[in-house]
Design a protein around this motif. Structure first.
Motif, PDB file in Angstrom:
ATOM      1  N   GLY A 207      42.385  -3.638  -1.925  1.00  0.00           N
ATOM      2  CA  GLY A 207      43.561  -3.247  -2.693  1.00  0.00           C
ATOM      3  C   GLY A 207      44.690  -4.253  -2.570  1.00  0.00           C
ATOM      4  N   LEU A 208      44.925  -4.781  -1.378  1.00  0.00           N
ATOM      5  CA  LEU A 208      45.967  -5.789  -1.203  1.00  0.00           C
ATOM      6  C   LEU A 208      45.643  -7.058  -1.978  1.00  0.00           C
ATOM      7  CD1 LEU A 208      46.856  -5.458   2.604  1.00  0.00           C
ATOM      8  CD2 LEU A 208      48.059  -4.497   0.635  1.00  0.00           C
ATOM      9  N   ALA A 209      44.359  -7.353  -2.125  1.00  0.00           N
ATOM     10  CA  ALA A 209      43.949  -8.535  -2.885  1.00  0.00           C
ATOM     11  C   ALA A 209      44.042  -8.321  -4.396  1.00  0.00           C
ATOM     12  CB  ALA A 209      42.527  -8.928  -2.509  1.00  0.00           C
ATOM     13  N   GLY A 210      44.168  -7.065  -4.823  1.00  0.00           N
ATOM     14  CA  GLY A 210      44.342  -6.792  -6.243  1.00  0.00           C
ATOM     15  C   GLY A 210      43.192  -6.115  -6.931  1.00  0.00           C
ATOM     16  N   ALA A 211      42.166  -5.690  -6.203  1.00  0.00           N
ATOM     17  CA  ALA A 211      41.043  -4.964  -6.822  1.00  0.00           C
ATOM     18  C   ALA A 211      41.510  -3.576  -7.255  1.00  0.00           C
ATOM     19  CB  ALA A 211      39.881  -4.845  -5.837  1.00  0.00           C
ATOM     20  N   ASP A 212      40.878  -3.061  -8.295  1.00  0.00           N
ATOM     21  CA  ASP A 212      41.227  -1.735  -8.814  1.00  0.00           C
ATOM     22  C   ASP A 212      40.511  -0.679  -7.963  1.00  0.00           C
ATOM     23  OD1 ASP A 212      41.835   0.559 -10.202  1.00  0.00           O
ATOM     24  OD2 ASP A 212      41.376  -0.274 -12.182  1.00  0.00           O
ATOM     25  N   ILE A 213      41.092  -0.347  -6.828  1.00  0.00           N
ATOM     26  CA  ILE A 213      40.430   0.584  -5.920  1.00  0.00           C
ATOM     27  C   ILE A 213      40.508   2.021  -6.414  1.00  0.00           C
ATOM     28  CG2 ILE A 213      40.561  -0.874  -3.876  1.00  0.00           C
ATOM     29  CD1 ILE A 213      43.129   0.511  -3.075  1.00  0.00           C
ATOM     30  N   ARG A 214      41.437   2.306  -7.323  1.00  0.00           N
ATOM     31  CA  ARG A 214      41.446   3.642  -7.936  1.00  0.00           C
ATOM     32  C   ARG A 214      40.209   3.832  -8.800  1.00  0.00           C
ATOM     33  NH1 ARG A 214      46.792   3.307  -6.861  1.00  0.00           N
ATOM     34  NH2 ARG A 214      47.866   5.309  -6.483  1.00  0.00           N
ATOM     35  N   GLU A 215      39.885   2.835  -9.574  1.00  0.00           N
ATOM     36  CA  GLU A 215      38.673   2.907 -10.387  1.00  0.00           C
ATOM     37  C   GLU A 215      37.445   3.006  -9.498  1.00  0.00           C
ATOM     38  OE1 GLU A 215      37.497   0.578 -14.254  1.00  0.00           O
ATOM     39  OE2 GLU A 215      36.881  -0.634 -12.513  1.00  0.00           O
ATOM     40  N   LEU A 216      37.438   2.249  -8.411  1.00  0.00           N
ATOM     41  CA  LEU A 216      36.303   2.274  -7.486  1.00  0.00           C
ATOM     42  C   LEU A 216      36.062   3.679  -6.954  1.00  0.00           C
ATOM     43  CD1 LEU A 216      34.280   0.432  -5.814  1.00  0.00           C
ATOM     44  CD2 LEU A 216      36.017   0.530  -4.013  1.00  0.00           C
ATOM     45  N   LEU A 217      37.121   4.347  -6.510  1.00  0.00           N
ATOM     46  CA  LEU A 217      36.962   5.713  -5.995  1.00  0.00           C
ATOM     47  C   LEU A 217      36.573   6.682  -7.109  1.00  0.00           C
ATOM     48  CD1 LEU A 217      39.824   6.188  -3.364  1.00  0.00           C
ATOM     49  CD2 LEU A 217      37.422   5.619  -2.992  1.00  0.00           C
ATOM     50  N   ALA A 218      37.089   6.467  -8.309  1.00  0.00           N
ATOM     51  CA  ALA A 218      36.718   7.332  -9.438  1.00  0.00           C
ATOM     52  C   ALA A 218      35.227   7.198  -9.748  1.00  0.00           C
ATOM     53  CB  ALA A 218      37.553   6.986 -10.658  1.00  0.00           C
ATOM     54  N   GLU A 219      34.716   5.965  -9.665  1.00  0.00           N
ATOM     55  CA  GLU A 219      33.283   5.752  -9.887  1.00  0.00           C
ATOM     56  C   GLU A 219      32.454   6.472  -8.824  1.00  0.00           C
ATOM     57  OE1 GLU A 219      33.692   1.227 -11.784  1.00  0.00           O
ATOM     58  OE2 GLU A 219      33.062   1.528  -9.705  1.00  0.00           O
TER      59      GLU A 219
END
Length: 531
Positions: A207-219
């Protein structure tokens, strides 16, 4: 269905025969309910405190706002380069997440001094270091933290503003970090390292690097209902049967990224499978290969090919004897975690412990404490020093030494190449994997040291005793002191290689060690000897 799996041959037969019994035994709902009895009485104590990953989405969601806030705070100060100090699952999961989302993360899971120096020299003024360790006692991560603390201080940067810690609540590192004033994210202590991709260990650096971790958890959330149901089409049960239900068992799992958008997933799956299943003389050996690897066409009786493909259209026609799987990154993480837990049950082992990982650490500590002189090479050929551990008759040439090692390779065996070198500077070294696979017509794994010690290292010592081991070590051009430590990074990586070789030999595994100074110059020499 968010995950699609198609199988043929022995794998299809395994699905047909094994999955109904898993459904009848209520395995899927049992895993979701965190039932620790599923793996037998000997595993019950460990399983009771290692099933938190089944609810990682719920537990991790509250972290998202805090991660976003910290990223914005750092960006406002011009800090936009994230370096991760971590080993095993805590580094491999963020690596695949950030690569898949196309954002930059420098993963420092190495003790080779050149690789550490490269990280230190790269935009230090814009760097935040994420230190990920369940306890903080991991020697690699502790050494990296000390080194960056000194580098920040020497550059006039307050480490308190640049170091973020991810650890278990109440761990030694938790106390040390809070006392120092560092920002701390606590992970769920009921999740083991290799199952921690969707916990703070995977999410904070990504997340700090900028990945969409919200989408990751939704998946991941989208597949949880399927995984909880005791049904024949449950992808976790299907993949578990594919991995560990074939008869006779195809215990080498060749994982191929073939069109998938998920970058580097086989490396993460490798540590999940190997560390979870390689014990008590049993286990599954993951083999990360390319689409044209020799193992695919060799028709090996004990190899199960699993392809990660782009979408469900790709899974409609599956090559004979192979398996194809498609889906989102978050969904795949959850499915593989369930599947490996299922595989543990089918193999009658505890998938949550790692009894042989500590042995290499103990041997390393002993060598660091005593620091004996390195064993002299048996001989040197064209700049390559040749050593053996375990009674191999080397001969007098590099070619004869390789032949002597391979003479111990059985019809059901494998070769493990272990490279204790700077992987950032020498990625081309991986090319020797296919060369040796072509020669032997057997599965060949390739691991960068010391990071593989926290993943496939468990399988090499605790799994079936049918591996032969080729170590490639490097004499560092420049060494690097570790602050407040009696040893350097160069001495540490040397001890890790020697310690692991010693433990492998004690387990009856033959080891050949090739030591080089210039990897690029030595590569043609080594390649020629392996052909």
């Amino acid at each position: 269905m968010t995950i699609t799996i198609a199988a043929s041959g022995d794998a299809a037969q395994a699905v047909e025969t094994v999955v109904p019994q898993l459904v009848s035994d209520l395995v899927a709902s049992g895993i979701t309910a965190q039932n620790p009895t599923l793996w037998g009485p000997d595993a019950e104590d460990e399983s009771a405190k290692r099933l938190g990953w089944t609810e990682a989405v719920v537990v991790s969601t509250p972290l998202l706002d805090e991660i976003d806030s910290l990223r914005d705070e750092l960006a406002a100060k011009g800090v936009d380069h994230v370096v991760l100090a971590g080993m095993g699952g805590s580094s491999l999961a963020p690596e695949v997440i950030t690569r898949t989302y196309g954002v930059e993360l420098t993963v420092l899971d190495a003790t080779e001094p050149g690789q550490v120096l490269t990280a230190l020299a790269d935009r230090l003024e814009r760097t935040v270091l994420v230190v990920s360790s369940k306890s903080g006692s991991t020697v690699e991560t502790a050494s990296q933290r000390k080194t960056f603390e000194k580098a920040f201080t020497d550059a006039g940067i307050d480490p308190v503003e640049r170091i973020v810690v991810v650890t278990d609540p109440g761990s030694p590192l938790d106390g040390q970090a809070r006392e120092a004033g560092y920002r701390v994210f606590n992970a769920d202590p009921n999740i083991g390292g290799r199952y921690s991709a969707l916990s703070a260990f995977g999410l904070v650096p990504s997340g700090l690097a900028g990945a969409d971790i919200r989408e990751l958890l939704a998946e991941a959330d989208a597949v949880t209902v399927e995984l909880a149901q005791d049904r024949a089409d449950n992808p976790g049960l299907v993949l578990g049967a594919v991995l560990a239900g074939t008869s006779p068992l195809r215990d080498k799992i060749a994982i191929v990224a073939d069109g998938t958008h998920i970058v580097g997933f086989p490396d993460w799956a490798e540590q999940l499978i190997a560390e979870s299943t390689g014990k008590q003389g049993r286990g599954l050996l993951p083999v990360v290969i390319g689409t044209s690897a020799p193992e695919i066409t060799a028709g090996l009786h004990d190899v199960q090919v699993v392809r990660l493909v782009a979408n469900t259209d790709e899974t409609r026609e599956v090559a004979p004897g192979e398996v194809e799987i498609s889906g989102s990154l978050g969904g795949q993480i959850m499915v593989w975690e369930y599947a490996v837990a299922v595989a543990g049950r089918l193999l009658d082992i505890n998938p949550f412990d790692q009894p042989d990982v500590e042995s290499a650490k103990v041997a390393t500590r002993a060598l660091l404490d005593d620091r004996p002189e390195p064993t002299p090479p048996a001989f040197t050929a064209e700049g390559v020093e040749v050593r053996e551990v375990g009674g191999i008759e080397l001969g007098d040439s590099l070619e004869s030494a390789v032949a002597a090692l391979l003479s111990h390779l059985s019809d059901d065996g494998y070769v493990s190449i272990q490279a204790y070198v700077d992987r950032v500077a020498n990625p081309q070294l991986e090319e020797v994997r296919d060369v040796l696979a072509m020669r032997t017509q057997r599965p060949v794994t390739f691991g960068w040291g010391p990071r593989f010690l926290h993943s496939t290292g468990q399988y090499h010592k605790g799994g079936p005793a049918n591996g032969v081991f080729l170590q490639i070590t490097q004499v560092p051009a420049t060494d690097l002191e570790i602050p407040d430590s009696p040893f350097t990074f160069g001495q540490l990586v040397q001890a890790q290689a020697a310690g692991d070789a010693k433990v492998l030999a004690e387990h009856g595994r033959p080891v050949l060690t090739l030591t080089v100074t210039d990897v690029a110059a030595a590569l043609p020499v080594i390649t020629a000897a392996l052909r």
